[in-house]
Design a protein around this motif. Structure first.
Motif, mmCIF file in Angstrom:
data_model
loop_
_atom_site.group_PDB
_atom_site.id
_atom_site.type_symbol
_atom_site.label_atom_id
_atom_site.label_comp_id
_atom_site.label_asym_id
_atom_site.label_seq_id
_atom_site.Cartn_x
_atom_site.Cartn_y
_atom_site.Cartn_z
ATOM 1 N N TYR A 173 11.963 8.630 -14.316
ATOM 2 C CA TYR A 173 11.461 8.346 -12.972
ATOM 3 C C TYR A 173 10.330 7.325 -13.049
ATOM 4 C CZ TYR A 173 13.681 12.906 -12.397
ATOM 5 O OH TYR A 173 14.567 13.956 -12.422
ATOM 6 N N LEU A 174 10.140 6.625 -11.952
ATOM 7 C CA LEU A 174 9.002 5.716 -11.847
ATOM 8 C C LEU A 174 8.382 5.920 -10.473
ATOM 9 C CD1 LEU A 174 7.452 3.470 -13.376
ATOM 10 C CD2 LEU A 174 8.782 1.824 -12.047
ATOM 11 N N GLN A 175 7.225 6.554 -10.453
ATOM 12 C CA GLN A 175 6.478 6.729 -9.211
ATOM 13 C C GLN A 175 5.591 5.505 -9.026
ATOM 14 O OE1 GLN A 175 6.476 9.298 -6.792
ATOM 15 N NE2 GLN A 175 5.218 7.795 -5.700
ATOM 16 N N MET A 176 5.789 4.821 -7.921
ATOM 17 C CA MET A 176 5.054 3.585 -7.673
ATOM 18 C C MET A 176 4.177 3.772 -6.442
ATOM 19 S SD MET A 176 8.096 0.802 -8.387
ATOM 20 C CE MET A 176 9.066 1.337 -6.978
ATOM 21 N N GLU A 229 10.717 -8.424 -17.092
ATOM 22 C CA GLU A 229 9.563 -7.926 -17.836
ATOM 23 C C GLU A 229 9.596 -6.406 -17.918
ATOM 24 O OE1 GLU A 229 5.687 -8.530 -16.115
ATOM 25 O OE2 GLU A 229 6.271 -7.694 -14.168
ATOM 26 N N LEU A 230 9.038 -5.907 -18.997
ATOM 27 C CA LEU A 230 8.908 -4.468 -19.173
ATOM 28 C C LEU A 230 7.803 -3.958 -18.250
ATOM 29 C CD1 LEU A 230 9.492 -1.798 -20.702
ATOM 30 C CD2 LEU A 230 7.772 -2.529 -22.367
ATOM 31 N N VAL A 231 8.114 -2.933 -17.478
ATOM 32 C CA VAL A 231 7.131 -2.324 -16.599
ATOM 33 C C VAL A 231 6.489 -1.117 -17.286
ATOM 34 C CG1 VAL A 231 6.760 -1.158 -14.392
ATOM 35 C CG2 VAL A 231 8.364 -3.088 -14.537
ATOM 36 N N ALA A 232 7.318 -0.240 -17.816
ATOM 37 C CA ALA A 232 6.815 0.968 -18.462
ATOM 38 C C ALA A 232 7.925 1.589 -19.294
ATOM 39 C CB ALA A 232 6.322 1.985 -17.429
ATOM 40 N N PHE A 233 7.510 2.317 -20.345
ATOM 41 C CA PHE A 233 8.494 3.100 -21.071
ATOM 42 C C PHE A 233 7.868 4.427 -21.465
ATOM 43 C CE2 PHE A 233 7.019 3.049 -25.413
ATOM 44 C CZ PHE A 233 6.355 1.839 -25.580
ATOM 45 N N LYS A 263 -0.846 -0.586 -14.315
ATOM 46 C CA LYS A 263 -1.648 0.539 -14.793
ATOM 47 C C LYS A 263 -2.512 1.102 -13.666
ATOM 48 C CE LYS A 263 -1.934 -0.716 -19.684
ATOM 49 N NZ LYS A 263 -2.789 -1.196 -20.793
ATOM 50 N N GLY A 264 -2.502 2.423 -13.549
ATOM 51 C CA GLY A 264 -3.264 3.080 -12.506
ATOM 52 C C GLY A 264 -2.525 3.203 -11.192
ATOM 53 N N ARG A 265 -1.395 2.518 -11.069
ATOM 54 C CA ARG A 265 -0.617 2.564 -9.821
ATOM 55 C C ARG A 265 0.759 3.199 -10.036
ATOM 56 N NH1 ARG A 265 0.984 -1.980 -7.427
ATOM 57 N NH2 ARG A 265 1.049 -3.224 -9.336
ATOM 58 N N PHE A 266 1.367 2.941 -11.178
ATOM 59 C CA PHE A 266 2.705 3.445 -11.468
ATOM 60 C C PHE A 266 2.621 4.562 -12.510
ATOM 61 C CE2 PHE A 266 5.350 -0.653 -10.515
ATOM 62 C CZ PHE A 266 4.731 -0.750 -9.283
ATOM 63 N N THR A 267 3.520 5.521 -12.388
ATOM 64 C CA THR A 267 3.600 6.603 -13.362
ATOM 65 C C THR A 267 5.058 6.809 -13.755
ATOM 66 O OG1 THR A 267 1.683 7.727 -12.393
ATOM 67 C CG2 THR A 267 3.107 9.016 -13.855
ATOM 68 N N ILE A 268 5.321 6.746 -15.050
ATOM 69 C CA ILE A 268 6.663 6.999 -15.550
ATOM 70 C C ILE A 268 6.726 8.428 -16.082
ATOM 71 C CG2 ILE A 268 6.176 6.117 -17.881
ATOM 72 C CD1 ILE A 268 9.049 4.966 -17.879
ATOM 73 N N GLY A 318 0.789 -1.215 0.000
ATOM 74 C CA GLY A 318 0.000 0.000 0.000
ATOM 75 C C GLY A 318 0.822 1.266 0.000
ATOM 76 N N GLY A 319 2.105 1.126 0.230
ATOM 77 C CA GLY A 319 2.993 2.269 0.280
ATOM 78 C C GLY A 319 3.459 2.708 -1.099
ATOM 79 N N SER A 320 4.365 3.682 -1.093
ATOM 80 C CA SER A 320 4.864 4.270 -2.336
ATOM 81 C C SER A 320 6.384 4.361 -2.326
ATOM 82 C CB SER A 320 4.293 5.683 -2.519
ATOM 83 O OG SER A 320 2.889 5.672 -2.614
ATOM 84 N N LEU A 321 6.943 4.315 -3.505
ATOM 85 C CA LEU A 321 8.369 4.555 -3.730
ATOM 86 C C LEU A 321 8.513 5.276 -5.053
ATOM 87 C CD1 LEU A 321 10.202 1.211 -2.801
ATOM 88 C CD2 LEU A 321 10.403 3.394 -1.593
#
Length: 121
Positions: free
Chosen positions: A79-82, A46-50, A64-69, A15-18
Motif C-alpha cells: 500500500y501507499l498512503q499519500m 522514479e522510485l517513490v518508496a520500497f 518523506k513525511g507525506r507518504f507511507t508505504i 492537500g488531499g490524500s489517496l
C-alpha cells in the motif's frame, strides 16, 4: 506467472490524500522488496518508496513525511498512503515487486499496469 494489480488512483485536490493498493498473485514463493515507482509526463520513472519483507522502508526525499508505504505479507499486498498531496505528485504510479516464483526459484521483476494520480492545484 505473477501479476500485480494496482488500484486507488484518481483525482484529488492539493492537500488531499489517496491510498494506493497493489495485489500480487500467481506462482509466488516470496516477494522482497515491494515498492512504488511513478512517472510524470515527460519525466523518467522514479522510485517513490520500497519496503522489505521485514518492514524496512525507504523513500525518495520529495515524499518523506507525506507518504507511507506498508505491506501485508500474508496477502501479498503493498500500500501507499499519500497525504498532503501536491500537484508535482501527479504521475502514473506503478507497483513493483521482486518475486521468487515457485516454478523457477529465481527472482523475477514484476510491474503493475500503473494507476494515474492527478493532483489539482
Amino acid at each position: 506467472q505473477v501479476q500485480l494489480v494496482e488500484s486507488g488512483g484518481g483525482l484529488v485536490q492539493a492537500g488531499g490524500s489517496l491510498k494506493l493498493s497493489c495485489a500480487a498473485s500467481g506462482n509466488i514463493f516470496s516477494i522482497n522488496p515491494m515498492g512504488w515507482y511513478r512517472q510524470a509526463p515527460g519525466k523518467q520513472r522514479e522510485l517513490v518508496a520500497f519496503i522489505t519483507s521485514g518492514g524496512m522502508t525507504n523513500y525518495v526525499d520529495s515524499v518523506k513525511g507525506r507518504f507511507t508505504i506498508s505491506r501485508d505479507n500474508a496477502k501479498n499486498m503493498v500500500y501507499l498512503q499519500m497525504n498532503s498531496l501536491k500537484p508535482e505528485d501527479t504521475a502514473v504510479y506503478y507497483c513493483n515487486a521482486q518475486v521468487v516464483t515457485t516454478t523457477s526459484g529465481k527472482y523475477l521483476e514484476v510491474w503493475g499496469q500503473g494507476t494515474l494520480v492527478t493532483v489539482s492545484s
